[in-house]
Every structure is written in C-alpha cells, then in structure tokens.
Write a protein that holds these residues in place. Structure first.
Motif, PDB file in Angstrom:
ATOM      1  N   LEU A 100       0.846  -1.188   0.000  1.00 30.80           N
ATOM      2  CA  LEU A 100       0.000   0.000   0.000  1.00 30.80           C
ATOM      3  C   LEU A 100       0.878   1.233   0.000  1.00 30.80           C
ATOM      4  CD1 LEU A 100      -2.678  -1.186   2.560  1.00 30.80           C
ATOM      5  CD2 LEU A 100      -2.789  -1.196   0.076  1.00 30.80           C
ATOM      6  N   PRO A 101       0.381   2.348  -0.562  1.00 34.43           N
ATOM      7  CA  PRO A 101       1.209   3.558  -0.579  1.00 34.43           C
ATOM      8  C   PRO A 101       1.579   3.978   0.847  1.00 34.43           C
ATOM      9  CG  PRO A 101      -1.060   4.011  -1.289  1.00 34.43           C
ATOM     10  CD  PRO A 101      -0.914   2.537  -1.216  1.00 34.43           C
TER      11      PRO A 101
ATOM     12  N   THR B 103      -2.902  -6.119  -1.391  1.00 32.48           N
ATOM     13  CA  THR B 103      -1.663  -6.685  -0.841  1.00 32.48           C
ATOM     14  C   THR B 103      -1.484  -8.166  -1.172  1.00 32.48           C
ATOM     15  OG1 THR B 103      -2.814  -6.944   1.260  1.00 32.48           O
ATOM     16  CG2 THR B 103      -1.397  -5.026   1.035  1.00 32.48           C
ATOM     17  N   VAL B 104      -2.584  -8.906  -1.426  1.00 33.27           N
ATOM     18  CA  VAL B 104      -2.421 -10.329  -1.770  1.00 33.27           C
ATOM     19  C   VAL B 104      -1.973 -10.529  -3.212  1.00 33.27           C
ATOM     20  CG1 VAL B 104      -4.150 -11.112  -0.105  1.00 33.27           C
ATOM     21  CG2 VAL B 104      -4.816 -10.747  -2.492  1.00 33.27           C
TER      22      VAL B 104
ATOM     23  N   GLY C 163       1.577  -7.375  -8.808  1.00 33.54           N
ATOM     24  CA  GLY C 163       1.632  -5.922  -8.887  1.00 33.54           C
ATOM     25  C   GLY C 163       0.525  -5.354  -9.761  1.00 33.54           C
ATOM     26  N   ALA C 164      -0.414  -6.219 -10.204  1.00 34.61           N
ATOM     27  CA  ALA C 164      -1.505  -5.731 -11.053  1.00 34.61           C
ATOM     28  C   ALA C 164      -2.482  -4.874 -10.251  1.00 34.61           C
ATOM     29  CB  ALA C 164      -2.242  -6.914 -11.686  1.00 34.61           C
ATOM     30  N   SER C 165      -2.727  -5.263  -8.998  1.00 37.82           N
ATOM     31  CA  SER C 165      -3.652  -4.500  -8.160  1.00 37.82           C
ATOM     32  C   SER C 165      -2.893  -3.411  -7.431  1.00 37.82           C
ATOM     33  CB  SER C 165      -4.304  -5.416  -7.123  1.00 37.82           C
ATOM     34  OG  SER C 165      -5.334  -6.156  -7.702  1.00 37.82           O
ATOM     35  N   TYR C 166      -3.464  -2.235  -7.375  1.00 35.36           N
ATOM     36  CA  TYR C 166      -2.772  -1.167  -6.658  1.00 35.36           C
ATOM     37  C   TYR C 166      -3.764  -0.137  -6.136  1.00 35.36           C
ATOM     38  CZ  TYR C 166      -3.154   1.350 -11.130  1.00 35.36           C
ATOM     39  OH  TYR C 166      -3.623   1.942 -12.273  1.00 35.36           O
ATOM     40  N   LYS C 167      -3.331   0.558  -5.078  1.00 32.30           N
ATOM     41  CA  LYS C 167      -4.117   1.663  -4.536  1.00 32.30           C
ATOM     42  C   LYS C 167      -3.369   2.938  -4.844  1.00 32.30           C
ATOM     43  CE  LYS C 167      -6.375   3.401  -0.357  1.00 32.30           C
ATOM     44  NZ  LYS C 167      -7.750   3.477  -0.891  1.00 32.30           N
ATOM     45  N   ARG C 168      -4.070   3.885  -5.478  1.00 32.06           N
ATOM     46  CA  ARG C 168      -3.402   5.121  -5.869  1.00 32.06           C
ATOM     47  C   ARG C 168      -3.167   6.007  -4.664  1.00 32.06           C
ATOM     48  NH1 ARG C 168      -5.205   7.186 -11.527  1.00 32.06           N
ATOM     49  NH2 ARG C 168      -6.144   8.908 -10.376  1.00 32.06           N
ATOM     50  N   ALA C 169      -1.926   6.518  -4.542  1.00 31.00           N
ATOM     51  CA  ALA C 169      -1.592   7.373  -3.407  1.00 31.00           C
ATOM     52  C   ALA C 169      -2.357   8.687  -3.473  1.00 31.00           C
ATOM     53  CB  ALA C 169      -0.087   7.648  -3.379  1.00 31.00           C
ATOM     54  N   GLU C 170      -2.538   9.224  -4.696  1.00 30.81           N
ATOM     55  CA  GLU C 170      -3.053  10.586  -4.812  1.00 30.81           C
ATOM     56  C   GLU C 170      -4.534  10.721  -4.475  1.00 30.81           C
ATOM     57  OE1 GLU C 170      -1.872   8.657  -7.206  1.00 30.81           O
ATOM     58  OE2 GLU C 170      -2.686   9.106  -9.200  1.00 30.81           O
TER      59      GLU C 170
ATOM     60  N   SER D  50       4.565  -8.181  -0.026  1.00 35.21           N
ATOM     61  CA  SER D  50       3.229  -8.116   0.568  1.00 35.21           C
ATOM     62  C   SER D  50       2.396  -9.377   0.371  1.00 35.21           C
ATOM     63  CB  SER D  50       2.446  -6.926  -0.012  1.00 35.21           C
ATOM     64  OG  SER D  50       2.082  -7.197  -1.356  1.00 35.21           O
ATOM     65  N   SER D  51       2.716 -10.195  -0.620  1.00 37.50           N
ATOM     66  CA  SER D  51       1.796 -11.267  -1.018  1.00 37.50           C
ATOM     67  C   SER D  51       2.334 -12.653  -0.667  1.00 37.50           C
ATOM     68  CB  SER D  51       1.555 -11.176  -2.524  1.00 37.50           C
ATOM     69  OG  SER D  51       0.992 -12.367  -3.008  1.00 37.50           O
ATOM     70  N   TRP D  52       1.534 -13.446   0.059  1.00 37.91           N
ATOM     71  CA  TRP D  52       1.953 -14.815   0.395  1.00 37.91           C
ATOM     72  C   TRP D  52       2.028 -15.684  -0.851  1.00 37.91           C
ATOM     73  CZ3 TRP D  52       4.514 -16.259   4.420  1.00 37.91           C
ATOM     74  CH2 TRP D  52       4.372 -15.573   5.620  1.00 37.91           C
ATOM     75  N   LEU D  53       1.171 -15.413  -1.838  1.00 36.41           N
ATOM     76  CA  LEU D  53       1.225 -16.196  -3.079  1.00 36.41           C
ATOM     77  C   LEU D  53       2.548 -15.961  -3.798  1.00 36.41           C
ATOM     78  CD1 LEU D  53       0.029 -18.010  -5.223  1.00 36.41           C
ATOM     79  CD2 LEU D  53      -1.302 -16.096  -6.075  1.00 36.41           C
ATOM     80  N   SER D  54       2.978 -14.688  -3.809  1.00 36.29           N
ATOM     81  CA  SER D  54       4.266 -14.375  -4.427  1.00 36.29           C
ATOM     82  C   SER D  54       5.417 -15.023  -3.642  1.00 36.29           C
ATOM     83  CB  SER D  54       4.446 -12.859  -4.492  1.00 36.29           C
ATOM     84  OG  SER D  54       5.629 -12.528  -5.174  1.00 36.29           O
ATOM     85  N   ARG D  55       5.320 -14.944  -2.299  1.00 37.58           N
ATOM     86  CA  ARG D  55       6.369 -15.559  -1.464  1.00 37.58           C
ATOM     87  C   ARG D  55       6.452 -17.058  -1.735  1.00 37.58           C
ATOM     88  NH1 ARG D  55       4.255 -12.371   3.832  1.00 37.58           N
ATOM     89  NH2 ARG D  55       4.908 -10.336   3.086  1.00 37.58           N
ATOM     90  N   GLU D  56       5.272 -17.710  -1.868  1.00 39.43           N
ATOM     91  CA  GLU D  56       5.263 -19.142  -2.163  1.00 39.43           C
ATOM     92  C   GLU D  56       5.988 -19.409  -3.475  1.00 39.43           C
ATOM     93  OE1 GLU D  56       1.930 -20.815  -4.061  1.00 39.43           O
ATOM     94  OE2 GLU D  56       1.888 -22.579  -2.788  1.00 39.43           O
TER      95      GLU D  56
END
Lengths: 242, 311
Positions: free
Chosen positions: A4-5, A92-93, A97-104, B73-79
């Motif tokens: 997260l930002p 975060t899961v 890196g496809a999912s993201y929350k914009r800081a702005e 951040s991601s457990w799937l990535s860590r795996e």
C-alpha cells in the motif's frame, strides 16, 4: 507495487450511498455497465446475454433486503460495489503488482496487462467487489469511473461516476471523504454514515447512510402508550375500536 | 469456495514433494538418511509437476513469471519465490549424491533444503490462513494442517524410496506412522475449530442494517448465478461432507499410519508393497481432504445473498 502507498495524498475519493433514498431501480448498475463496457475497464464480458441463463461481469449489484419485523420492519435496497478501502487486502495479496491503490486519491485499480487471473484478490475482498472476466482472463472491478472524473473531454458537470450521474433518486454522492468540508463528509457526519463489516478493519472509504426511522413506526409508539385519550377523542377512540 | 482441480492436485502433489525435501533433508542432518540421488529427484519432479499444475487455473499462465515480484506483501508471491529458490539446495544435494561428495556439504545442503521446503509449505498455507473473508481458512490450525500433511506424505515417499533402494527403512516407516498420527490429530483439531466459528460478521454487519432488526434477503441482484456465487458460494451437502471426511480420515491418515507401522516390520519386498499402498492411500485421502478444505469453506460475500456461513 502491491504494497500500500506509504504516504497517502490529500484525497480519498469515494461514494456515499443513501439507503433512505435508494428505490432499487438498478439504474446505477446499468449505467455503470454501459460506461465501463466501453471505458478503460471494458469489455465487461457477458455470456448468453439474451439466453435463459445469462451471466456477466458487473461492478455494481443492487440487492434488496428486509430488516426487522412489524411496524419497524423495512425493505432496503442496497447497492454493492467496491468501497476503495484504506487497507484493501485485495491489493496486498496480489502476486504480480496488477492491483494497486493510488496514493493521490485512494482509488483501487487493476492493471489488466499485469494480471495473471489467479483470482486471489477476489477471495481477499469480503464485499464481493471484484469479478473475474473469464473471457479476458483478468480480474475486473469498479474504477470509480477514473476515466470520467478526470476526463477533460467531458463537460465539468459530467466528471462524476456514471452511477452517480444516473441515480434518479439522488441516492448516490461522489466526493472527497478526507475533506471534512466536502458535501459527502458533511452528509456522513449529519446522517451517521457507516462502514460495512467494520469488524474486519478494511477501513472502507465509501459510506452508507442508514434508512431514516419510519414515520408510522415512530407515531405508533405513542399511539400504543398506556394513556387513553379522554373526552370526545376518547369516545371516538372507543367507538372506532369496536 | 470452488474447489479448482488444478489447485487441489498442486497443493497435494507439491506438498508431498516439499515434505520429502523437509524430512529427507533433516534426516541427512540427523544421520537417519543415506545420501542418494533418488529422493531429491523424486521430490523435485513432484514439486515441479505441482507448480506447473498450479498454473493451469490462471487466466494468463504466460504471465505467471510476474508472480515472483510482490514477495513484500503477497503470500502467493512468497510461495512462488520460495518454491523456485528451494530448487537451489535441491540441485546442490543432487550434485553431492551424483559425484559422491560426502561430509559437511551435503549435510549443509540438506539443512538449508529442509528449512526452505518448510518455508514453502508455510507460505502455501498462509495464502489461505491470511484471508479474513473466509472464516474456515482464517484459522490458526490451517498452517499446522498443511505442514502435517506435507511431512506425512514426504515421510511415506521416503519410506517407499528407501525400500525400493534396499536401504534400511524401519526407522523412516515408524517416523511416517508418527507423523500420520500427528497430522490426523491436527486435522481433527482443525475440524473442531471450524465447527465453533468465532467470527462476528453477519448479514447485519455486512449491510449495517442490524440496528433495524434481523436482515433477510428479499431479492438477489440478478436472476441468475454470477462469478461470486460460482467461485465463493460453492455448496456441498452436509451429509456428503460427513462421508467425505470419513474417507479423508481413513485413506489420508489411518490407513497410512497402520500400513507404515506394518511395513516397518516386513522384509524388503512386502515392505515396499505395503509402504507403496500407504503412500497411495495417503495421497488419495489428501486429495479428498483438500477438496473438502475448499468445498466446506464459505466466503463472507454469501451473506449478501441470504446464505449462512456454516461449513
């Protein structure tokens, strides 16, 4: 980056949904589908749209609930879409890196070019905000109409999410929820706007305004009190109660 | 939750592979194992087959390499990162066995291999255990269940390998039996735990309408099923689930326990056959166990569709 930002910008854009006004017409859902099927998140694939068992991707779905019983009971129409949480586990899961929350402005988005379609983000969202497009092989979600609200090709009054524009009951409001002077923040303060599933601590940005108490129910409490009316009104009450 | 066949096969098969790396690696350190090329080869093939199987359920398998990027951040990535990195010490161990290197190097490789294999299985389990919206997964017994299952399958694999190579296998067989017993106890504790849910999320908190009274669904948003219900509203009949639990306990844990015990006291050939049967039963039972792990899990989103969360 799906962390997260670290520092959030000045704005938390989101929606406030007034459950007292929503009439359950599904106009917001169809307007959302119409805009986003052709916007940056499009296409929103449908299977058998004219068949007996149609399915497809929707960012906004309108449920109808009954709450309570008797005079206090209510039928409540309940639009459900992405709440653009402050601590969104869907972000975060994400392993890519496809999912993201914009800081702005706090909008939660999917970069469809990076998405591998593992569906884990949809499992991590308790609100059911993310839907997998099995034709495109990627996850899709509400963009808060990011391609409308900053779109300089649209007249300024149209730079709002499609769902807000379409609502005939004016039950949907768009604005900056981190600005205490904004219309949405004032509504939340005045009407006790609340979070969905606050116990999970996803800290949704979107707020819901509760249905107001029924007028009839409020009146009924007094009418069923112990004190009987006296005089002419008492006689009328007794006559009519026969 | 929808039980995706590729994910079930992946977690059971690669779990066995990483489990073998863990117990065999530790066995080398403790002097219980003789260095041979076969256990690393078998473990590597199983882990690789499992990892490839896991890619089958992706919408874009060709982009799978991107999943190595978000380990912060991601457990799937860590795996993903851990499972691939584990092939490093595995290759080193295989090289030691191949070229007959003895002494500290294979022992060190075995120790690192065991640690990284355990970390990989831990990361797999944490993918599920970290998900708050699925109460049957967000449970402190999920990690022990995954570790217990992996160690048991790994020890059974090692027993079969040792028997096939005509190496001493009695101690390993007894170890497998003990691990099967522990894994069974942990699994029973898990089932007991999910029978008493501690979550406070209800249709009332999901809608925020609890102040008015009990919340019931009047109309769903659409007349047909959707992705959310197909993926996260999977329903398995309670009576079938009960039967399948018995199958999982019998095949996955009890049969391997008894057969592994028996094989410890047999001569090599019957010992190999009985240990092989123990392994086959275990893997079949764990496929059922893993199917149930998905099928019995309910996602909180079903509360918006008038369904309850009970397993």
């Amino acid at each position: 980056m799906t962390s997260l930002p670290k520092e959030r910008g000045p704005k938390s854009l989101g929606l406030v949904i007034d459950l007292d006004r929503c009439v359950g017409c599904h106009a917001c859902a169809t307007a959302c589908k119409e805009w986003n099927a052709g916007g940056i998140a499009g296409p929103l694939t449908d299977h058998e749209p004219y068949g007996a068992d149609p399915t497809g991707v929707w960012f906004n779905r309108i449920h109808t609930f009954e709450a309570g019983d008797g005079g206090e009971g209510r039928t409540v129409h309940f639009p459900r879409s992405c709440l653009h949480c402050e601590t969104p586990a869907c972000v975060t899961v994400c392993p890519t890196g496809a999912s993201y929350k914009r800081a702005e402005d706090g909008i939660v988005l999917v970069n469809e070019d990076l998405c591998i379609g593992c569906k884990l983000c949809s499992w991590a969202c308790p609100y059911g905000a993310r839907e997998f497009d099995d034709h495109e092989g990627v996850m899709k979600k509400c963009t808060l109409c990011v391609d409308r609200i900053y779109n300089e090709n649209l007249p300024e009054e149209d730079r709002q999410p499609a769902c807000v524009m379409a609502c005939p009951a004016k039950a949907r409001f768009f604005g900056d929820l981190s600005d205490p002077a904004s219309e949405v923040s004032e509504l939340v303060a005045a009407r006790d706007g609340y979070d969905l599933m606050p116990e999970l601590d996803y800290r949704p940005t979107n707020k819901y305004l509760p249905p107001r108490r029924c007028m009839s129910a409020a009146g009924q409490d007094e009418a069923t009190g112990d004190e009987q009316p006296a005089g002419f009104l008492g006689w009328l009450d007794r006559m009519l109660s026969r | 939750m929808h039980p995706a066949f590729s994910v079930i096969v992946f977690t059971v098969v690669s779990g066995a592979g990483f489990g073998l790396m863990a117990v065999y690696g530790l066995g080398l350190v403790l002097g219980l194992a003789t260095l041979s090329a076969w256990p690393p080869i078998i473990a590597g093939v199983l882990a690789a087959v499992g990892l490839l199987s896991s890619m089958l359920h992706l919408g874009h398998p060709e982009r799978a390499w991107r999943a190595f990027s978000q380990w912060r951040s991601s457990w799937l990535s860590r795996e993903g990162v851990l499972s691939v990195a584990t092939f490093g010490p595995l290759a080193l161990l295989l090289a030691c066995a191949w070229f007959g290197v003895e002494g500290l190097l294979p022992m060190a490789a075995g120790l690192v291999l065991a640690a990284m294999a355990v970390a990989t299985v831990y990361a797999t389990a944490m993918i599920y255990a970290s998900l708050k919206p699925v109460p049957q997964w967000h449970d402190s017994w999920v990690v022990p269940v995954y570790l217990g299952n992996a160690f048991t399958s790994g020890a059974l694999l090692w027993t079969v390998t040792a028997r096939a190579l005509l190496e001493p296998a009695a101690v390993v067989a007894l170890l497998a039996a003990v691990l099967a017993l522990l894994a069974l106890l942990v699994k029973l504790a898990y089932w007991r735990s999910i029978a008493n849910p501690t979550g406070t999320t209800t249709a009332e908190t999901a809608t925020g309408l609890g102040g008015i009274g009990k919340v019931r669904m009047l109309d769903p948003p659409h007349t047909s099923e959707n992705y959310l219900l197909k993926e996260m509203g999977y329903r398995v009949a309670r009576k079938h689930a009960r039967k399948l639990r018995r199958v999982a306990v019998g095949l996955g844990y009890v049969a391997p326990l008894l057969l592994a015990l028996l094989s410890a006291f047999l001569s090599p050939t019957p010992g190999l056959i009985v240990a092989g049967a123990a392994l086959a039963a275990n893997l079949l039972g764990l496929l059922v166990e893993r199917w149930l792990f998905f099928a019995e899990a309910k996602h909180l989103v079903v509360l918006y569709y008038g369904r309850d969360l009970a397993a």
